[in-house]
Write a protein that holds these residues in place. Structure first.
Motif, PDB file in Angstrom:
ATOM      1  N   MET A   1       0.846  -1.176   0.000  1.00  0.00           N
ATOM      2  CA  MET A   1       0.000   0.000   0.000  1.00  0.00           C
ATOM      3  C   MET A   1       0.891   1.239   0.000  1.00  0.00           C
ATOM      4  O   MET A   1       1.754   1.390   0.846  1.00  0.00           O
ATOM      5  CB  MET A   1      -0.879  -0.009   1.244  1.00  0.00           C
ATOM      6  N   VAL A   2       0.655   2.092  -0.944  1.00  0.00           N
ATOM      7  CA  VAL A   2       1.419   3.324  -1.062  1.00  0.00           C
ATOM      8  C   VAL A   2       0.570   4.484  -0.568  1.00  0.00           C
ATOM      9  O   VAL A   2      -0.593   4.604  -0.934  1.00  0.00           O
ATOM     10  CB  VAL A   2       1.828   3.572  -2.526  1.00  0.00           C
ATOM     11  N   THR A   3       1.137   5.291   0.299  1.00  0.00           N
ATOM     12  CA  THR A   3       0.443   6.501   0.742  1.00  0.00           C
ATOM     13  C   THR A   3       1.366   7.685   0.580  1.00  0.00           C
ATOM     14  O   THR A   3       2.594   7.547   0.656  1.00  0.00           O
ATOM     15  CB  THR A   3       0.006   6.413   2.216  1.00  0.00           C
ATOM     16  N   PHE A   4       0.791   8.817   0.349  1.00  0.00           N
ATOM     17  CA  PHE A   4       1.569  10.046   0.219  1.00  0.00           C
ATOM     18  C   PHE A   4       0.715  11.172   0.766  1.00  0.00           C
ATOM     19  O   PHE A   4      -0.432  11.335   0.375  1.00  0.00           O
ATOM     20  CB  PHE A   4       1.923  10.299  -1.252  1.00  0.00           C
ATOM     21  N   ASN A   5       1.243  11.929   1.682  1.00  0.00           N
ATOM     22  CA  ASN A   5       0.502  13.010   2.318  1.00  0.00           C
ATOM     23  C   ASN A   5       1.438  14.186   2.471  1.00  0.00           C
ATOM     24  O   ASN A   5       2.229  14.249   3.425  1.00  0.00           O
ATOM     25  CB  ASN A   5      -0.026  12.545   3.666  1.00  0.00           C
ATOM     26  N   ARG A   6       1.371  15.127   1.554  1.00  0.00           N
ATOM     27  CA  ARG A   6       2.273  16.268   1.576  1.00  0.00           C
ATOM     28  C   ARG A   6       1.534  17.486   1.032  1.00  0.00           C
ATOM     29  O   ARG A   6       0.804  17.392   0.044  1.00  0.00           O
ATOM     30  CB  ARG A   6       3.489  15.976   0.697  1.00  0.00           C
ATOM     31  N   VAL A   7       1.726  18.631   1.662  1.00  0.00           N
ATOM     32  CA  VAL A   7       1.090  19.863   1.215  1.00  0.00           C
ATOM     33  C   VAL A   7       2.075  21.022   1.360  1.00  0.00           C
ATOM     34  O   VAL A   7       2.858  21.058   2.314  1.00  0.00           O
ATOM     35  CB  VAL A   7      -0.223  20.125   1.996  1.00  0.00           C
ATOM     36  N   ILE A   8       2.046  21.909   0.380  1.00  0.00           N
ATOM     37  CA  ILE A   8       2.858  23.125   0.422  1.00  0.00           C
ATOM     38  C   ILE A   8       1.936  24.282   0.060  1.00  0.00           C
ATOM     39  O   ILE A   8       1.305  24.267  -1.002  1.00  0.00           O
ATOM     40  CB  ILE A   8       4.036  23.064  -0.574  1.00  0.00           C
ATOM     41  N   LEU A   9       1.840  25.269   0.952  1.00  0.00           N
ATOM     42  CA  LEU A   9       0.966  26.412   0.741  1.00  0.00           C
ATOM     43  C   LEU A   9       1.704  27.696   1.056  1.00  0.00           C
ATOM     44  O   LEU A   9       2.526  27.739   1.971  1.00  0.00           O
ATOM     45  CB  LEU A   9      -0.260  26.329   1.659  1.00  0.00           C
ATOM     46  N   ALA A  10       1.383  28.731   0.297  1.00  0.00           N
ATOM     47  CA  ALA A  10       1.875  30.068   0.610  1.00  0.00           C
ATOM     48  C   ALA A  10       0.668  30.991   0.710  1.00  0.00           C
ATOM     49  O   ALA A  10      -0.217  30.958  -0.154  1.00  0.00           O
ATOM     50  CB  ALA A  10       2.837  30.561  -0.462  1.00  0.00           C
ATOM     51  N   GLY A  11       0.617  31.750   1.779  1.00  0.00           N
ATOM     52  CA  GLY A  11      -0.517  32.645   1.977  1.00  0.00           C
ATOM     53  C   GLY A  11      -0.237  33.616   3.103  1.00  0.00           C
ATOM     54  O   GLY A  11       0.918  33.781   3.529  1.00  0.00           O
TER      55      GLY A  11
END
Length: 138
Positions: A1-11
């Motif tokens: 099972m492959v999972t990926f949880n990544r977020v990049i935000l600019a605000g």
């Protein structure tokens, strides 16, 4: 099972960071981040704003609480986490960002990015910002 949880935000921060401490002494800092997006509908552009809750643990969170404030731009890197709880018999949930890295954007003390001092500088840092180039050993 492959999972990926990544977020990049600019605000921009929509409220001042709030810091609290766990019984273990670990600091937990939270703040809101608004991210603007422009969407073209027909011939016109519309502005859409999304709001995210950000949580930062440890020393990085303490730095956020000390140097960030409402209106200040920031770049957040981290992962999404869903919290679930029940309140008055109603099940609720919330998705928040657990930040691994927060970069302070713009100038210190101004929320609009107006130049006031060195990028990422702190008022407590004090000396060094005004030193002539000849005094820097590298």
């Amino acid at each position: 099972m492959v999972t990926f949880n990544r977020v990049i935000l600019a605000g921009n921060l929509v409220r001042d960071p709030e810091i609290r401490y766990l019984p273990s002494g670990l600091s937990v800092t939270s703040f809101g981040l608004a991210v603007n997006e422009r969407i073209k509908k027909g011939d016109a552009w519309e502005e859409h704003v999304s709001f995210f809750d950000v949580t930062v643990f440890g020393k990085q969170g303490e730095n956020c609480a000390e140097y960030l404030s409402k209106g200040r731009p920031a770049l957040v890197e981290g992962r999404l986490r869903q919290r679930r709880w029940e309140q008055d018999g109603v099940k609720k949930n919330k998705i928040e960002i657990i930040a691994d890295n927060v970069q302070f954007l713009g100038a210190a003390g101004k929320g609009n990015g107006a130049p006031e001092g060195p990028r990422g500088s702190s008022p407590a840092a004090g000396s060094g910002g005004d030193a002539p180039d000849e005094d820097i050993p590298f």
